[in-house]
Design a protein around this motif. Structure first.
Motif, short mmCIF file in Angstrom:
data_model
loop_
_atom_site.label_atom_id
_atom_site.label_comp_id
_atom_site.label_asym_id
_atom_site.label_seq_id
_atom_site.Cartn_x
_atom_site.Cartn_y
_atom_site.Cartn_z
N ASP A 91 59.02 72.31 -7.79
CA ASP A 91 58.76 70.88 -7.81
C ASP A 91 58.84 70.41 -6.36
OD1 ASP A 91 58.83 68.12 -7.97
OD2 ASP A 91 60.36 68.03 -9.53
N MET A 92 57.77 69.85 -5.84
CA MET A 92 57.71 69.46 -4.43
C MET A 92 58.72 68.37 -4.07
SD MET A 92 55.56 71.46 -2.95
CE MET A 92 55.24 70.63 -1.40
N LYS A 93 59.26 67.70 -5.09
CA LYS A 93 60.23 66.63 -4.82
C LYS A 93 61.67 67.08 -5.01
CE LYS A 93 56.99 62.95 -6.10
NZ LYS A 93 56.74 61.78 -7.01
N ALA A 94 61.86 68.35 -5.33
CA ALA A 94 63.21 68.87 -5.56
C ALA A 94 63.54 69.92 -4.51
CB ALA A 94 63.31 69.47 -6.97
N GLU A 95 64.78 69.91 -4.03
CA GLU A 95 65.21 70.91 -3.06
C GLU A 95 65.26 72.29 -3.70
OE1 GLU A 95 68.99 69.31 -1.76
OE2 GLU A 95 68.08 68.62 0.12
N LEU A 96 65.06 73.31 -2.88
CA LEU A 96 65.16 74.67 -3.37
C LEU A 96 65.95 75.50 -2.36
CD1 LEU A 96 61.97 76.80 -2.73
CD2 LEU A 96 62.21 74.52 -1.78
N ASP A 97 66.61 76.53 -2.89
CA ASP A 97 67.34 77.47 -2.05
C ASP A 97 66.41 78.62 -1.71
OD1 ASP A 97 69.44 75.80 -2.52
OD2 ASP A 97 70.61 77.20 -3.73
N THR A 98 66.30 78.90 -0.43
CA THR A 98 65.37 79.94 0.01
C THR A 98 65.88 80.55 1.31
OG1 THR A 98 63.05 80.45 0.48
CG2 THR A 98 63.89 78.34 1.29
N LYS A 99 65.08 81.40 1.92
CA LYS A 99 65.43 82.04 3.19
C LYS A 99 64.34 81.77 4.20
CE LYS A 99 67.84 85.97 1.00
NZ LYS A 99 69.19 85.77 1.57
N VAL A 100 64.73 81.75 5.47
CA VAL A 100 63.76 81.64 6.55
C VAL A 100 64.10 82.71 7.58
CG1 VAL A 100 65.11 79.90 7.81
CG2 VAL A 100 62.66 80.08 8.20
#
Length: 203
Positions: A91-100
């Motif tokens: 969801d583009m309006k919800a934060e997500l946990d990811t890696k960079v």
């Protein structure tokens, strides 16, 4: 970069799909059950090579486009052939946990002085909105000298990111030059040799 991935319904065995240039894909997230599809392996490989954290525009069979990110990739260990991909619908309006991933720029002064660059952390865990994601986290390490290190707590602030990796985690350090092994002490060896010669004389 093309970030559009067209999904197709699976047909036939997994091996036959791969022989035709397709790879099995599972899509989940955004409150929906996981679904299995196939996608063009060449397209996915190009995305993984340029920006594996890109927000993808995924075309579902008969149901339009939705946004997703690549969550997990499986490859054949030796050939590196793409075997399977998991896509996480977002969801583009919800934060997500990811890696960079880190991208280190600059030649550390410590390396020029004979030190050894040792990278301990290659990716940073973050929480952010999808539109705040970047391909890499660029870090200038040219100022690091021998004995210096860079911790997560030393990173510059990045707007819209909450860093989840512990602050005391080591990212990179410049180790002292590797000392060459000292040759055997010739003075210490001489008495031993003399003792051997004396023993032969006594005999």
């Amino acid at each position: 970069m093309n970030t559009t991935v067209r999904l197709t319904e699976r047909s036939g065995s997994t091996s036959s799909q791969r022989s035709k240039g397709f790879v099995p894909v599972v899509v989940y997230g955004a409150g929906s059950d996981s679904q299995s599809f196939s996608a063009d392996a060449k397209t996915l490989n190009e995305i993984l090579g340029k920006n594996p954290r890109a927000i993808l525009k995924v075309e579902f069979p008969g149901s339009g486009f939705k946004n997703a990110v690549i969550q997990e990739v499986q490859r054949q260990p030796l050939s590196r052939t793409l075997l399977h991909v998991d896509l996480h619908q977002i969801d583009m309006k919800a934060e997500l946990d990811t890696k960079v991933a880190f991208h280190f720029s600059g030649d550390p002064v410590g390396v020029k002085n004979g030190g050894v660059q040792q990278v301990e952390l290659y990716e940073l865990d973050i929480r952010t909105l999808p539109d705040k994601l970047t391909a890499t986290f660029d870090i200038d390490i040219s100022g690091l000298d021998v004995g210096d290190q860079l911790l997560v707590s030393d990173l510059p602030k990045h707007e819209g990111w909450e860093i989840l990796t512990p602050e005391d985690t080591l990212i990179v350090r410049i180790a002292p030059p590797v000392a060459l092994e000292e040759p055997a002490d010739s003075d210490a060896a001489e008495p031993a040799a003399e003792a051997v010669e004396e023993g032969k004389t006594e005999e």
